[in-house]
Design an enzyme around this catalytic site. Structure first.
Site, PDB file in Angstrom:
ATOM      1  NE  ARG A  65      -4.100  -1.829   0.234  1.00  0.00           N
ATOM      2  CZ  ARG A  65      -5.287  -1.851   0.798  1.00  0.00           C
ATOM      3  NH1 ARG A  65      -5.692  -0.822   1.508  1.00  0.00           N
ATOM      4  NH2 ARG A  65      -6.081  -2.880   0.644  1.00  0.00           N
ATOM      5  NE  ARG A  69      -7.672   4.855   2.033  1.00  0.00           N
ATOM      6  CZ  ARG A  69      -8.458   4.090   2.770  1.00  0.00           C
ATOM      7  NH1 ARG A  69      -9.622   4.530   3.155  1.00  0.00           N
ATOM      8  NH2 ARG A  69      -8.067   2.885   3.122  1.00  0.00           N
ATOM      9  NE  ARG A  78     -10.479   7.140  -6.108  1.00  0.00           N
ATOM     10  CZ  ARG A  78     -10.772   6.475  -5.008  1.00  0.00           C
ATOM     11  NH1 ARG A  78      -9.862   5.728  -4.434  1.00  0.00           N
ATOM     12  NH2 ARG A  78     -11.978   6.530  -4.471  1.00  0.00           N
ATOM     13  CG  ASP A 114      -9.129  -3.795  -4.297  1.00  0.00           C
ATOM     14  OD1 ASP A 114      -8.569  -3.190  -3.365  1.00  0.00           O
ATOM     15  OD2 ASP A 114      -9.939  -4.715  -4.115  1.00  0.00           O
ATOM     16  CE1 TYR A 189     -13.402  -7.853   1.806  1.00  0.00           C
ATOM     17  CE2 TYR A 189     -11.545  -9.069   0.896  1.00  0.00           C
ATOM     18  CZ  TYR A 189     -12.045  -8.084   1.724  1.00  0.00           C
ATOM     19  OH  TYR A 189     -11.185  -7.325   2.483  1.00  0.00           O
TER      20      TYR A 189
HETATM   21  O1  CP3 Z   1       0.057   0.302  -3.135  1.00  0.00           O
HETATM   22  C1  CP3 Z   1      -0.445  -0.844  -3.155  1.00  0.00           C
HETATM   23  O2  CP3 Z   1      -0.180  -1.690  -2.284  1.00  0.00           O
HETATM   24  C2  CP3 Z   1      -1.309  -1.243  -4.346  1.00  0.00           C
HETATM   25  C3  CP3 Z   1      -2.681  -1.067  -4.170  1.00  0.00           C
HETATM   26  C4  CP3 Z   1      -3.610  -2.090  -3.524  1.00  0.00           C
HETATM   27  C5  CP3 Z   1      -4.968  -1.729  -3.281  1.00  0.00           C
HETATM   28  N1  CP3 Z   1      -5.628  -2.830  -2.839  1.00  0.00           N
HETATM   29  C6  CP3 Z   1      -5.527  -0.408  -3.538  1.00  0.00           C
HETATM   30  C7  CP3 Z   1      -6.653   0.001  -2.688  1.00  0.00           C
HETATM   31  C8  CP3 Z   1      -3.464  -3.415  -3.148  1.00  0.00           C
HETATM   32  C9  CP3 Z   1      -2.230  -4.280  -3.188  1.00  0.00           C
HETATM   33  C10 CP3 Z   1      -4.750  -3.874  -2.714  1.00  0.00           C
HETATM   34  C11 CP3 Z   1      -5.020  -5.254  -2.309  1.00  0.00           C
HETATM   35  C12 CP3 Z   1      -6.147  -5.507  -1.418  1.00  0.00           C
HETATM   36  N2  CP3 Z   1      -7.423  -5.030  -1.504  1.00  0.00           N
HETATM   37  C13 CP3 Z   1      -6.123  -6.444  -0.356  1.00  0.00           C
HETATM   38  C14 CP3 Z   1      -4.927  -7.252   0.023  1.00  0.00           C
HETATM   39  C15 CP3 Z   1      -3.925  -6.413   0.712  1.00  0.00           C
HETATM   40  C16 CP3 Z   1      -4.223  -6.144   2.164  1.00  0.00           C
HETATM   41  O3  CP3 Z   1      -4.375  -4.967   2.492  1.00  0.00           O
HETATM   42  O4  CP3 Z   1      -4.297  -7.100   2.919  1.00  0.00           O
HETATM   43  C17 CP3 Z   1      -7.385  -6.474   0.226  1.00  0.00           C
HETATM   44  C18 CP3 Z   1      -7.810  -7.295   1.427  1.00  0.00           C
HETATM   45  C19 CP3 Z   1      -8.207  -5.581  -0.504  1.00  0.00           C
HETATM   46  C20 CP3 Z   1      -9.641  -5.289  -0.296  1.00  0.00           C
HETATM   47  C21 CP3 Z   1      -9.805  -3.844   0.012  1.00  0.00           C
HETATM   48  N3  CP3 Z   1      -9.835  -2.881  -0.973  1.00  0.00           N
HETATM   49  C22 CP3 Z   1      -9.849  -3.209   1.272  1.00  0.00           C
HETATM   50  C23 CP3 Z   1      -9.844  -3.911   2.600  1.00  0.00           C
HETATM   51  C24 CP3 Z   1      -9.916  -1.829   1.025  1.00  0.00           C
HETATM   52  C25 CP3 Z   1      -9.879  -0.703   2.039  1.00  0.00           C
HETATM   53  C26 CP3 Z   1     -11.221  -0.139   2.327  1.00  0.00           C
HETATM   54  C27 CP3 Z   1     -11.076   1.214   3.003  1.00  0.00           C
HETATM   55  O5  CP3 Z   1     -11.520   2.204   2.390  1.00  0.00           O
HETATM   56  O6  CP3 Z   1     -10.539   1.267   4.110  1.00  0.00           O
HETATM   57  C28 CP3 Z   1      -9.910  -1.655  -0.366  1.00  0.00           C
HETATM   58  C29 CP3 Z   1      -9.929  -0.365  -1.077  1.00  0.00           C
HETATM   59  C30 CP3 Z   1      -8.596   0.054  -1.592  1.00  0.00           C
HETATM   60  N4  CP3 Z   1      -7.756  -0.725  -2.326  1.00  0.00           N
HETATM   61  C31 CP3 Z   1      -8.039   1.348  -1.464  1.00  0.00           C
HETATM   62  C32 CP3 Z   1      -6.834   1.335  -2.159  1.00  0.00           C
HETATM   63  C33 CP3 Z   1      -5.868   2.480  -2.383  1.00  0.00           C
HETATM   64  C34 CP3 Z   1      -8.679   2.504  -0.733  1.00  0.00           C
HETATM   65  C35 CP3 Z   1      -9.737   3.055  -1.595  1.00  0.00           C
HETATM   66  C36 CP3 Z   1      -9.652   4.543  -1.710  1.00  0.00           C
HETATM   67  O7  CP3 Z   1      -8.552   5.081  -1.951  1.00  0.00           O
HETATM   68  O8  CP3 Z   1     -10.712   5.178  -1.629  1.00  0.00           O
END
Ligand code: CP3
Length: 385
Positions: A65, A69, A78, A114, A189
């Site tokens: 990550r 954010r 975004r 994602d 999920y």
């Molecule tokens: O920089 C990086 O690591 C690449 C981006 C990345 C995202 N999702 C972008 C994202 C990666 C590698 C993921 C994988 C992901 N998504 C996982 C596995 C990694 C981990 O964290 O264990 C999981 C479980 C998800 C599912 C998911 N998607 C979650 C739990 C969330 C967060 C929800 C929240 O808003 O708190 C997301 C959304 C997400 N994926 C965001 C980003 C940048 C946030 C969305 C936003 O910016 O509005």
């Protein structure tokens, strides 16, 4: 010794450059902080070398990550676009993948996407709700629901191919890590219908209906294999399987119900030759099995020190991790001490890629990540090899 025979011009130049770099690294005095990793080819980068357990002049680092954010420029760009729309727009994917590369001297980029992107691409009704995570319209609970998970074809994700190519073209030889969600995490999920704390519904299906569970995970593995191969074909230099929530199952259940599917994913990726990383949270009891599934690198969260993780994983694996992301909210002196502790413990592994034990927290100061990246490079160059 290098011979000119059998080597094309570009290849020869590459190899000579690498040999030169290697020689300089050998000649560098102990304690020298010179960082020698200028524009390598991705497959010879320090990150890929550490994944392959080859000697490196310093420890490579990237952050799960690292995009997203915690970066003000991400929040600005975004604004007004949903997460899944951003993940389908090559210009935004490229921009978000590169943003952390402009700030930090990290040794790898991670593709901005994602884990639910391939599910959405095959037609699953899924959205990512801000502050919540993925939410599935119609959860999968019965055999008839499986037909909603058809195979993934490259034509379903042209934006991925385009964005990977564009990112790789901008990375100046630094490797791009492609990724996908692991079978347990994706299934959780789809079955729970959204984020879960206890995974009761998912686990009850796993315990109570093994044929449906296995059929579901087999389809998810097919989608994942295809999604990862598409990223590698377009230029990703490594892949990471995020089975983030697999740590909620016992090792017996993991071995029986999850590992065969993850193993098939890693086996199918073997022929690509790129390093395969396997990560989950709270997986201390599963580290050996996650290696056995076929990963080259086992990701470790902050709960298990890396020298202990070395004992839990079979020989022939590199490790990735494992500073607690919350430590980055503490004063710099604490971060420095803890990071050096991770580097020292990482020295006991056959190969070590520095990372956090899970993703960067949104409230993390990017300045701290920049400083930490430089610390990892300079401190690891000084540690005895
Ligand atoms: O920089 C990086 O690591 C690449 C981006 C990345 C995202 N999702 C972008 C994202 C990666 C590698 C993921 C994988 C992901 N998504 C996982 C596995 C990694 C981990 O964290 O264990 C999981 C479980 C998800 C599912 C998911 N998607 C979650 C739990 C969330 C967060 C929800 C929240 O808003 O708190 C997301 C959304 C997400 N994926 C965001 C980003 C940048 C946030 C969305 C936003 O910016 O509005």
């Amino acid at each position: 010794m290098l011979t000119c025979q059998a080597l094309g011009g570009v290849d020869l130049l590459r190899r000579v450059t690498t040999a030169f770099r290697h020689e300089r690294a050998q000649q560098a005095p102990r304690g020298c902080e010179m960082i020698i990793d200028v524009n390598p080819q991705p497959d010879e980068s320090i990150f890929v070398r550490a994944c392959r357990r080859q000697p490196v002049s310093h420890t490579p680092v990237w952050f799960m990550r690292q995009a997203g954010r915690s970066l003000p420029e991400y929040r600005a760009a975004r604004a007004g676009t949903s997460m899944l729309d951003a993940c389908r727009t090559p210009e935004l994917i490229t921009e978000f993948t590169l943003q952390p590369m402009r700030r930090y001297a990290v040794d790898a980029a991670i593709f901005f996407s994602d884990i639910v992107v391939p599910l959405r691409a095959v037609g699953v009704g899924v959205d990512i709700r801000p502050g919540v995570g993925p939410v599935v319209e119609q959860p999968i609970r019965a055999t008839g629901d499986l037909q909603r998970l058809r195979a993934l074809e490259p034509d379903d994700v042209p934006f991925v191919t385009e964005a990977v190519r564009s990112v790789v073209g901008e990375l100046d030889g630094k490797p791009l890590i492609g990724f996908a969600g692991g079978p347990f995490t994706l299934a959780s999920y789809l079955i729970d219908g959204g984020p879960s704390k206890s995974f009761d519904t998912t686990k009850s299906l796993m315990y109570g209906d093994p044929p449906l569970w296995n059929a579901l995970l087999a389809r998810l593995a097919d989608i994942t294999i295809s999604f990862l191969k598409i990223q590698v074909a377009a230029g990703a230099a490594a892949v990471q399987l995020f089975d983030s929530w697999a740590g909620v199952v016992s090792s017996d259940d993991y071995r029986r119900s999850v590992l065969p599917h993850s193993k098939r994913i890693f086996d199918e990726l073997a022929a690509t030759g790129v390093p395969r990383i396997h990560f989950g949270v709270g997986t201390g009891e599963l580290l050996g099995l996650m290696g056995e599934a076929g990963a080259d690198v086992v990701g470790v969260d902050w709960r298990v020190p890396l020298d202990e993780a070395v004992r839990r994983v079979e020989p022939g694996k590199a490790l990735q991790g494992n500073l607690d992301p919350a430590i980055l909210l503490a004063p710099w002196e604490v971060i420095e001490r803890r990071a050096i502790g991770v580097l020292e413990a990482g020295r006991t592994a056959e190969g070590h890629v520095f990372n956090l034990g899970h993703g960067v927290l949104p409230q993390t100061d990017p300045g701290v990540l920049a400083r930490l990246t430089d610390l990892v490079h300079s401190a690891s160059a000084r540690l005895p090899h």
